[in-house]
Design a protein around this motif. Structure first.
Motif, PDB file in Angstrom:
ATOM      1  N   GLY A 127      61.168  10.707 -43.633  1.00 18.67           N
ATOM      2  CA  GLY A 127      61.692  10.410 -44.971  1.00 18.67           C
ATOM      3  C   GLY A 127      62.628   9.208 -45.037  1.00 18.67           C
ATOM      4  N   SER A 128      62.848   8.480 -43.923  1.00 19.73           N
ATOM      5  CA  SER A 128      63.774   7.324 -43.974  1.00 19.73           C
ATOM      6  C   SER A 128      63.313   6.233 -44.921  1.00 19.73           C
ATOM      7  N   CYS A 129      62.003   6.156 -45.151  1.00 18.54           N
ATOM      8  CA  CYS A 129      61.453   4.984 -45.832  1.00 18.54           C
ATOM      9  C   CYS A 129      61.094   5.228 -47.298  1.00 18.54           C
ATOM     10  N   VAL A 130      61.572   6.327 -47.898  1.00 22.17           N
ATOM     11  CA  VAL A 130      61.097   6.661 -49.252  1.00 22.17           C
ATOM     12  C   VAL A 130      61.517   5.641 -50.306  1.00 22.17           C
ATOM     13  N   ILE A 131      60.601   5.425 -51.257  1.00 22.46           N
ATOM     14  CA  ILE A 131      60.913   4.692 -52.486  1.00 22.46           C
ATOM     15  C   ILE A 131      60.250   5.516 -53.585  1.00 22.46           C
ATOM     16  N   GLY A 132      61.062   6.090 -54.465  1.00 25.98           N
ATOM     17  CA  GLY A 132      60.515   7.002 -55.479  1.00 25.98           C
ATOM     18  C   GLY A 132      59.720   8.103 -54.810  1.00 25.98           C
ATOM     19  N   LYS A 133      58.486   8.304 -55.280  1.00 22.97           N
ATOM     20  CA  LYS A 133      57.658   9.388 -54.716  1.00 22.97           C
ATOM     21  C   LYS A 133      56.869   8.952 -53.476  1.00 22.97           C
ATOM     22  N   TYR A 134      57.036   7.684 -53.073  1.00 19.85           N
ATOM     23  CA  TYR A 134      56.228   7.157 -51.971  1.00 19.85           C
ATOM     24  C   TYR A 134      57.000   7.063 -50.656  1.00 19.85           C
ATOM     25  N   ARG A 135      56.260   7.202 -49.541  1.00 19.73           N
ATOM     26  CA  ARG A 135      56.801   6.880 -48.214  1.00 19.73           C
ATOM     27  C   ARG A 135      56.173   5.545 -47.830  1.00 19.73           C
ATOM     28  N   VAL A 136      57.029   4.558 -47.642  1.00 20.65           N
ATOM     29  CA  VAL A 136      56.517   3.194 -47.429  1.00 20.65           C
ATOM     30  C   VAL A 136      55.690   3.109 -46.147  1.00 20.65           C
ATOM     31  N   CYS A 137      56.044   3.900 -45.111  1.00 23.06           N
ATOM     32  CA  CYS A 137      55.308   3.807 -43.843  1.00 23.06           C
ATOM     33  C   CYS A 137      53.875   4.296 -43.956  1.00 23.06           C
ATOM     34  N   LYS A 138      53.618   5.221 -44.883  1.00 22.83           N
ATOM     35  CA  LYS A 138      52.304   5.857 -44.946  1.00 22.83           C
ATOM     36  C   LYS A 138      51.545   5.452 -46.230  1.00 22.83           C
ATOM     37  N   ASP A 139      52.244   5.508 -47.360  1.00 24.45           N
ATOM     38  CA  ASP A 139      51.599   5.152 -48.633  1.00 24.45           C
ATOM     39  C   ASP A 139      51.530   3.635 -48.781  1.00 24.45           C
ATOM     40  N   GLY A 140      52.424   2.911 -48.111  1.00 26.73           N
ATOM     41  CA  GLY A 140      52.468   1.446 -48.095  1.00 26.73           C
ATOM     42  C   GLY A 140      52.243   0.980 -46.681  1.00 26.73           C
ATOM     43  N   PRO A 141      52.810  -0.127 -46.216  1.00 26.70           N
ATOM     44  CA  PRO A 141      53.831  -0.890 -46.944  1.00 26.70           C
ATOM     45  C   PRO A 141      53.289  -1.713 -48.110  1.00 26.70           C
ATOM     46  N   VAL A 142      51.944  -1.822 -48.231  1.00 27.21           N
ATOM     47  CA  VAL A 142      51.405  -2.609 -49.338  1.00 27.21           C
ATOM     48  C   VAL A 142      51.193  -1.690 -50.546  1.00 27.21           C
ATOM     49  N   PHE A 143      51.747  -2.092 -51.688  1.00 24.32           N
ATOM     50  CA  PHE A 143      51.623  -1.316 -52.929  1.00 24.32           C
ATOM     51  C   PHE A 143      51.014  -2.188 -54.023  1.00 24.32           C
ATOM     52  N   SER A 144      50.296  -1.527 -54.935  1.00 26.79           N
ATOM     53  CA  SER A 144      49.722  -2.243 -56.082  1.00 26.79           C
ATOM     54  C   SER A 144      50.791  -2.389 -57.168  1.00 26.79           C
ATOM     55  N   GLY A 145      50.507  -3.247 -58.130  1.00 22.33           N
ATOM     56  CA  GLY A 145      51.424  -3.444 -59.258  1.00 22.33           C
ATOM     57  C   GLY A 145      51.680  -2.139 -60.003  1.00 22.33           C
ATOM     58  N   GLU A 146      50.638  -1.321 -60.183  1.00 23.96           N
ATOM     59  CA  GLU A 146      50.804  -0.039 -60.912  1.00 23.96           C
ATOM     60  C   GLU A 146      51.769   0.867 -60.144  1.00 23.96           C
ATOM     61  N   GLU A 147      51.618   0.908 -58.827  1.00 24.89           N
ATOM     62  CA  GLU A 147      52.508   1.760 -58.021  1.00 24.89           C
ATOM     63  C   GLU A 147      53.947   1.242 -58.063  1.00 24.89           C
ATOM     64  N   LEU A 148      54.100  -0.075 -58.034  1.00 31.11           N
ATOM     65  CA  LEU A 148      55.460  -0.642 -58.083  1.00 31.11           C
ATOM     66  C   LEU A 148      56.126  -0.330 -59.415  1.00 31.11           C
ATOM     67  N   ARG A 149      55.343  -0.312 -60.486  1.00 31.27           N
ATOM     68  CA  ARG A 149      55.858   0.076 -61.808  1.00 31.27           C
ATOM     69  C   ARG A 149      56.441   1.492 -61.767  1.00 31.27           C
ATOM     70  N   GLU A 150      55.761   2.371 -61.014  1.00 29.31           N
ATOM     71  CA  GLU A 150      56.213   3.769 -60.942  1.00 29.31           C
ATOM     72  C   GLU A 150      57.558   3.912 -60.236  1.00 29.31           C
ATOM     73  N   VAL A 151      57.904   2.904 -59.411  1.00 32.69           N
ATOM     74  CA  VAL A 151      59.181   2.984 -58.683  1.00 32.69           C
ATOM     75  C   VAL A 151      60.124   1.875 -59.150  1.00 32.69           C
ATOM     76  N   LYS A 152      60.007   1.516 -60.425  1.00 34.26           N
ATOM     77  CA  LYS A 152      60.760   0.359 -60.919  1.00 34.26           C
ATOM     78  C   LYS A 152      62.276   0.578 -60.935  1.00 34.26           C
ATOM     79  N   ASP A 153      62.707   1.847 -60.856  1.00 28.46           N
ATOM     80  CA  ASP A 153      64.158   2.090 -60.787  1.00 28.46           C
ATOM     81  C   ASP A 153      64.729   1.631 -59.446  1.00 28.46           C
ATOM     82  N   GLU A 154      63.845   1.546 -58.411  1.00 30.73           N
ATOM     83  CA  GLU A 154      64.313   1.159 -57.073  1.00 30.73           C
ATOM     84  C   GLU A 154      63.806  -0.212 -56.639  1.00 30.73           C
ATOM     85  N   PHE A 155      62.519  -0.504 -56.944  1.00 21.27           N
ATOM     86  CA  PHE A 155      61.932  -1.761 -56.477  1.00 21.27           C
ATOM     87  C   PHE A 155      62.679  -2.956 -57.089  1.00 21.27           C
TER      88      PHE A 155
END
Ligand SMILES: Cc1cc2nc3c(=O)[nH]c(=O)nc-3n(C[C@H](O)[C@H](O)[C@H](O)COP(=O)(O)OP(=O)(O)OC[C@H]3O[C@@H](n4cnc5c(N)ncnc54)[C@H](O)[C@@H]3O)c2cc1C
Ligand code: FES
Length: 273
Positions: free
Chosen positions: A231-259
């Motif tokens: 859990g060290s790498c969480v951004i919103g509902k995503y874990r950057v190590c597994k769900d990312g590190p590459v994210f789409s624009g739609e996914e980045l919108r979902e974490v706009k409070d942090e990104f």
């Protein structure tokens, strides 16, 4: 629990160590699993008695070899910089989700700093599918323009390579997002790929949305396990190590409070990006 093959620690030899800029070095090694990696994926690099840190693959399967390009930041990267040809280091990986490549005809790549490392591997891959590439490089000063010569040598069907320096010492005088904005106003692109300082990627997200171009961005967050457990790498509902590190624009919108706003340190406290 049976660990997947990629999570097994392997010891690899430094086959070549080369300086890219005053603060960045590239290390070439051979590894069976990394040779099959997707651009944007990363490895955990282990330096015994020092630390284990995430580093993107900057070259994949180049004549059967792979590379990492490492900026000098603190104790782990300093230890990596001391490695010479014939020394060895540990790796786990490749981890995470990389950039999507298929079917993108006219692409804009926007990078800065060591963010140019995974974009270099991406360019090699895009060259193989004959993409029409506009590569925008950003740096504060001329000698920090990483991989500029290397990208210039990739055999590309259609390519423009545009450097931008903040001190105006080379190429466009200003920030790379200003060059991107001018081009997006005049030309049509099928995809924007970006990696670098988070404020730069945030600006690119806004520009891509404004001009209705899909975008993928590669994020950095603290990483320990790299396999979605700690859990060290969480951004919103995503874990950057597994769900990312590459994210789409739609996914980045979902974490706009942090990104583009903050990340967390190892104590969970917020740090402005
Ligand atoms: C997916 C991913 C890919 C990366 N790719 C590259 C690359 O190709 N080239 C490159 O030079 N750097 C890359 N980095 C950044 C690199 O991991 C840090 O520069 C490195 O960990 C710094 O360690 P240090 O001990 O030298 O510095 P420290 O002094 O220990 O740390 C300095 C800063 O580096 C970051 N950092 C430290 N440890 C970690 C960690 N375990 N996980 C993530 N960030 C950390 C933190 O922001 C910290 O404040 C990547 C990071 C991530 C998450
Ligand atoms: S680094 Fe452990 S969950 Fe991502």
């Amino acid at each position: 629990m049976i660990l997947p093959d990629i999570n097994r620690l392997r010891i690899v030899d430094v086959l070549e160590a080369a300086r890219e800029s005053p603060s960045v070095k590239t290390f070439i090694f051979s590894d069976r699993l990394c040779r099959r990696a997707v651009p944007g994926q990363f490895v955990m690099v282990w330096i015994p008695s020092v630390d284990e840190v995430p580093i993107s693959l900057s070259g994949i399967g180049l004549e059967g070899l792979c590379s990492i390009s490492v900026g000098l930041v603190g104790k782990a990267t300093e230890a990596i910089h001391k490695l010479r040809k014939g020394d060895c280091f540990g790796i786990r990986g490749p981890f995470g989700r990389g950039f999507s490549v298929g079917g993108k005809r006219r692409v804009m790549i926007v990078g800065g700093g060591t963010g140019l490392a995974p974009l270099s591997a991406l360019t090699d891959k895009l060259a193989k599918v004959n993409a029409d590439i506009t590569f925008l490089f950003g740096a504060k000063i001329r000698n920090e323009l990483l991989f500029y010569d290397r990208i210039g040598k990739v055999p590309l069907r259609e390519a423009r390579v545009v450097p931008a320096t903040e001190d105006g010492s080379y190429g466009f005088d200003g920030v790379v997002t200003d060059v991107a904005e001018e081009m997006l106003k005049k030309e049509r692109f099928d995809m924007v790929y970006t990696c670098g300082p988070e404020q730069m990627m945030y600006k690119m997200l806004l520009l891509a949305e404004k001009h209705h171009v899909p975008i993928e961005a590669s994020l950095e967050r603290l990483m320990r396990c790299a396999i979605g457990l700690c859990g060290s790498c969480v951004i919103g509902k995503y874990r950057v190590c597994k769900d990312g590190p590459v994210f789409s624009g739609e996914e980045l919108r979902e974490v706009k409070d942090e990104f583009g706003r903050f990340k967390r340190d190892f104590n969970g406290s917020r740090i402005t990006v």
